[in-house]
Design a protein around this motif. Structure first.
Motif, PDB file in Angstrom:
ATOM      1  N   THR A   1       0.816  -1.073   0.016  1.00 52.74           N
ATOM      2  CA  THR A   1       0.029  -0.163   0.109  1.00 52.74           C
ATOM      3  C   THR A   1       0.912   1.339  -0.060  1.00 52.74           C
ATOM      4  O   THR A   1       1.746   1.312   0.851  1.00 52.74           O
ATOM      5  CB  THR A   1      -0.960  -0.160   1.285  1.00 52.74           C
ATOM      6  OG1 THR A   1      -1.632  -1.248   1.342  1.00 52.74           O
ATOM      7  CG2 THR A   1      -1.664   1.170   1.177  1.00 52.74           C
ATOM      8  N   LEU A   2       0.390   2.178  -0.936  1.00 51.03           N
ATOM      9  CA  LEU A   2       1.582   3.045  -1.251  1.00 51.03           C
ATOM     10  C   LEU A   2       0.978   4.856  -1.033  1.00 51.03           C
ATOM     11  O   LEU A   2      -0.330   4.794  -1.307  1.00 51.03           O
ATOM     12  CB  LEU A   2       2.217   3.152  -2.581  1.00 51.03           C
ATOM     13  CG  LEU A   2       2.746   1.908  -3.029  1.00 51.03           C
ATOM     14  CD1 LEU A   2       3.229   1.987  -4.642  1.00 51.03           C
ATOM     15  CD2 LEU A   2       4.160   1.551  -2.209  1.00 51.03           C
ATOM     16  N   LEU A   3       1.464   5.314  -0.160  1.00 53.36           N
ATOM     17  CA  LEU A   3       1.165   6.974   0.015  1.00 53.36           C
ATOM     18  C   LEU A   3       2.223   7.822  -0.619  1.00 53.36           C
ATOM     19  O   LEU A   3       3.378   7.597  -0.476  1.00 53.36           O
ATOM     20  CB  LEU A   3       1.085   7.163   1.547  1.00 53.36           C
ATOM     21  CG  LEU A   3       0.836   8.293   1.732  1.00 53.36           C
ATOM     22  CD1 LEU A   3      -0.431   9.057   1.447  1.00 53.36           C
ATOM     23  CD2 LEU A   3       1.027   8.709   3.656  1.00 53.36           C
ATOM     24  N   PRO A   4       1.684   8.622  -1.465  1.00 55.42           N
ATOM     25  CA  PRO A   4       2.589   9.600  -2.107  1.00 55.42           C
ATOM     26  C   PRO A   4       3.448  10.431  -1.336  1.00 55.42           C
ATOM     27  O   PRO A   4       2.825  10.859  -0.283  1.00 55.42           O
ATOM     28  CB  PRO A   4       1.749  10.381  -3.251  1.00 55.42           C
ATOM     29  CG  PRO A   4       0.537   9.600  -3.521  1.00 55.42           C
ATOM     30  CD  PRO A   4       0.362   8.485  -2.239  1.00 55.42           C
ATOM     31  N   ARG A   5       4.585  10.739  -1.393  1.00 58.81           N
ATOM     32  CA  ARG A   5       5.291  11.394  -0.706  1.00 58.81           C
ATOM     33  C   ARG A   5       4.850  13.067  -0.764  1.00 58.81           C
ATOM     34  O   ARG A   5       4.569  13.520  -1.787  1.00 58.81           O
ATOM     35  CB  ARG A   5       7.037  11.309  -1.151  1.00 58.81           C
ATOM     36  CG  ARG A   5       7.608  10.094  -0.867  1.00 58.81           C
ATOM     37  CD  ARG A   5       8.999  10.218  -1.011  1.00 58.81           C
ATOM     38  NE  ARG A   5       9.720  11.263  -0.039  1.00 58.81           N
ATOM     39  CZ  ARG A   5      10.861  10.849  -0.190  1.00 58.81           C
ATOM     40  NH1 ARG A   5      12.000  10.149  -0.813  1.00 58.81           N
ATOM     41  NH2 ARG A   5      11.643  11.851   0.749  1.00 58.81           N
ATOM     42  N   GLY A   6       5.313  13.762   0.609  1.00 59.89           N
ATOM     43  CA  GLY A   6       4.519  15.109   0.392  1.00 59.89           C
ATOM     44  C   GLY A   6       5.262  15.778   1.621  1.00 59.89           C
ATOM     45  O   GLY A   6       6.193  15.068   2.536  1.00 59.89           O
ATOM     46  N   ALA A   7       5.125  17.156   1.811  1.00 60.35           N
ATOM     47  CA  ALA A   7       5.658  17.875   2.932  1.00 60.35           C
ATOM     48  C   ALA A   7       5.086  17.644   4.268  1.00 60.35           C
ATOM     49  O   ALA A   7       5.633  18.014   5.394  1.00 60.35           O
ATOM     50  CB  ALA A   7       5.672  19.526   2.717  1.00 60.35           C
ATOM     51  N   PHE A   8       3.982  16.964   4.517  1.00 60.46           N
ATOM     52  CA  PHE A   8       3.453  16.494   5.690  1.00 60.46           C
ATOM     53  C   PHE A   8       4.323  15.887   6.534  1.00 60.46           C
ATOM     54  O   PHE A   8       4.164  15.828   7.866  1.00 60.46           O
ATOM     55  CB  PHE A   8       2.063  15.594   5.501  1.00 60.46           C
ATOM     56  CG  PHE A   8       2.412  14.016   5.250  1.00 60.46           C
ATOM     57  CD1 PHE A   8       2.597  13.138   6.028  1.00 60.46           C
ATOM     58  CD2 PHE A   8       2.806  13.970   3.733  1.00 60.46           C
ATOM     59  CE1 PHE A   8       2.826  11.895   5.666  1.00 60.46           C
ATOM     60  CE2 PHE A   8       2.834  12.667   3.387  1.00 60.46           C
ATOM     61  CZ  PHE A   8       2.993  11.551   4.512  1.00 60.46           C
ATOM     62  N   PHE A   9       5.397  15.033   6.135  1.00 57.84           N
ATOM     63  CA  PHE A   9       6.152  14.082   7.006  1.00 57.84           C
ATOM     64  C   PHE A   9       6.883  15.127   7.819  1.00 57.84           C
ATOM     65  O   PHE A   9       7.252  14.636   9.007  1.00 57.84           O
ATOM     66  CB  PHE A   9       7.163  13.322   5.954  1.00 57.84           C
ATOM     67  CG  PHE A   9       7.511  12.265   6.438  1.00 57.84           C
ATOM     68  CD1 PHE A   9       7.069  10.882   6.796  1.00 57.84           C
ATOM     69  CD2 PHE A   9       9.012  12.565   7.107  1.00 57.84           C
ATOM     70  CE1 PHE A   9       7.787   9.818   7.255  1.00 57.84           C
ATOM     71  CE2 PHE A   9       9.768  11.200   7.459  1.00 57.84           C
ATOM     72  CZ  PHE A   9       9.001  10.142   7.941  1.00 57.84           C
ATOM     73  N   SER A  10       7.307  16.310   7.298  1.00 57.02           N
ATOM     74  CA  SER A  10       8.090  16.926   8.181  1.00 57.02           C
ATOM     75  C   SER A  10       7.422  17.600   9.494  1.00 57.02           C
ATOM     76  O   SER A  10       8.281  17.880  10.390  1.00 57.02           O
ATOM     77  CB  SER A  10       8.768  18.196   7.571  1.00 57.02           C
ATOM     78  OG  SER A  10       7.672  19.149   7.036  1.00 57.02           O
TER      79      SER A  10
END
Length: 419
Positions: free
Chosen positions: A348-357
């Motif tokens: 299951t894949l979640l696109p990368r984004g700035a939320f991770f920071s």
């Protein structure tokens, strides 16, 4: 006699008014606190400023996106052997040179005088060696002549002894004369034996001395050749054919012995040098594959070198590019993916984004089916690559997640989305 005091109308309503005011203040404070708490739980956000991505199911490629620099696979450095003053720069940087082609002309007066002095010393010593060899040969010949003289004398005495013994029987010579001849013969025979022994010893010694003299002569010749090569090294030539990528010399300047003058790159042989964060030092190994993007195609290359020295929190790795790769130049930057695993698994894949920071990947805002609000949800993310995070729990394919930055509403639990 006591007098009855009657209260006036304003003073009669002061206490009730104060009590009412205090109650209103308490109520307003409670309302404000409730309102603030509700604002911490939910917040209205404009949907136009958000990025919403869908969770998908697909193959997860465990790779790290990197960018490397093209460097020559083989570089030959040009260093001065004896040093000297730059007299001429015979070629310019960036030119293709052939093996043996002159590049720089140096001069060194001290070296030239030293070579001349060595030549004179070597010549003198070689002449001495030749004279010694000649003297030894002459001594050997003289010894041979002495042996011949003794053998001749022995032969004469033997013949004379025979004649004297015959004459002694006839009484023509005395016994004393015969004994004298016999003693003289024995003496010469002893001298002959000693001379032969001396000849053997001198021959043995002469062989050893001649061998030593020949070795000395070869060593002197070798030293002279070495000195002459040092003199020849004042003209710096190309040791191999290739591109003269660097040439740091100017006419008139002095170069010390061992100074780096430039370098030659072997053509059509390149490697990719990549800087990685020290976090990946234990994850990279020799032979690990890299997929390099170049000219609309993907090249595969293996990691051939890992420089584990960490500088500014980074270390270097190298991968040799396939031979014959066209359109590549020294210093060019290329995008690549470092493959930590060659296996591609369904995930299951979640696109990368700035939320991770902001969330560190521990929670996300999931948009509801009506699209009017987003709920904060705890998740667990695994590995990441250039495009996706691997979802271990908390999300399912089809979920819509806000993947833009959470900096303005990171304390909220529910987002009310407005257009």
């Amino acid at each position: 006699m006591d007098k009855k005091i009657t209260r006036t109308t304003p003073r009669r309503f002061v206490k009730p008014a104060l009590a009412t005011a205090v109650a209103l203040l308490i109520g307003f404070g409670a309302y404000s606190m409730t309102f603030s708490a509700e604002q911490g739980q939910s917040q209205t956000v404009n949907l136009a400023g958000l990025t919403v991505s869908s969770v998908v199911s697909g193959e997860f490629k465990n790779a790290l996106s990197v960018r490397g620099q093209v460097v020559p696979k083989t570089t030959i450095f040009l260093d001065t052997v004896s040093g000297g003053r730059v007299e001429a720069r015979l070629i310019e940087q960036g030119t293709f040179v052939e093996k043996g082609q002159p590049l720089v002309q140096l001069s060194n007066t001290n070296l030239q005088l030293d070579v001349m002095s060595r030549e004179a010393q070597v010549t003198e010593q070689l002449n001495f060696l030749r004279n010694t060899q000649m003297a030894m040969t002459t001594n050997a010949l003289n010894l041979e002549r002495d042996l011949l003289d003794i053998e001749l004398k022995i032969s004469h005495l033997e013949r004379k002894l025979i004649q004297s013994e015959a004459l002694l029987k006839k009484g023509l010579v005395s016994q004393e004369e015969v004994d004298e001849i016999r003693e003289n013969l024995q003496y010469n025979r002893d001298i002959h034996s000693l001379t032969i022994e001396r000849q053997k010893q001198e021959n043995s010694i002469r062989k050893v001395q001649l061998a030593q003299l020949e070795d000395s002569a070869e060593m002197l010749q070798s030293n002279l050749e070495f000195a002459r090569k040092n003199l020849e090294s004042l003209q710096v030539t190309a040791p191999v054919s290739g591109y003269l990528s660097e040439l740091d010399v100017q006419v008139g300047e002095s170069k010390q012995a061992g100074t780096r003058l430039g370098q030659i790159d072997i053509p059509d042989e390149y490697k990719l040098s990549v800087s990685l964060d020290e976090f990946y030092l234990n994850q990279v190994s020799l032979g690990m594959m890299m997929e390099i993007t170049h000219g609309g195609q993907t090249l595969r290359a293996a990691v051939t070198k890992i420089d584990s020295r960490v500088t500014n929190a980074q270390f270097q790795i190298e991968a040799e590019l396939p031979a014959g790769t066209q359109g590549i130049k020294r210093g060019q930057g290329l995008d690549a993916q470092l493959m930590f695993s060659n296996e591609q698994t369904q995930a299951t894949l979640l696109p990368r984004g700035a939320f991770f920071s902001t969330s560190g990947g521990h929670w996300v805002f999931v948009v509801g089916n009506d699209g009017k609000q987003a709920q904060r949800k705890t998740v667990r993310l695994g590995k990441k690559n250039q495009h996706y995070y691997e979802v271990l729990s908390g999300l399912a394919p089809g979920d819509r997640v806000i993947t833009s930055h959470y900096g303005n509403f990171d304390n909220a639990h529910v987002l009310k989305l407005s257009n």
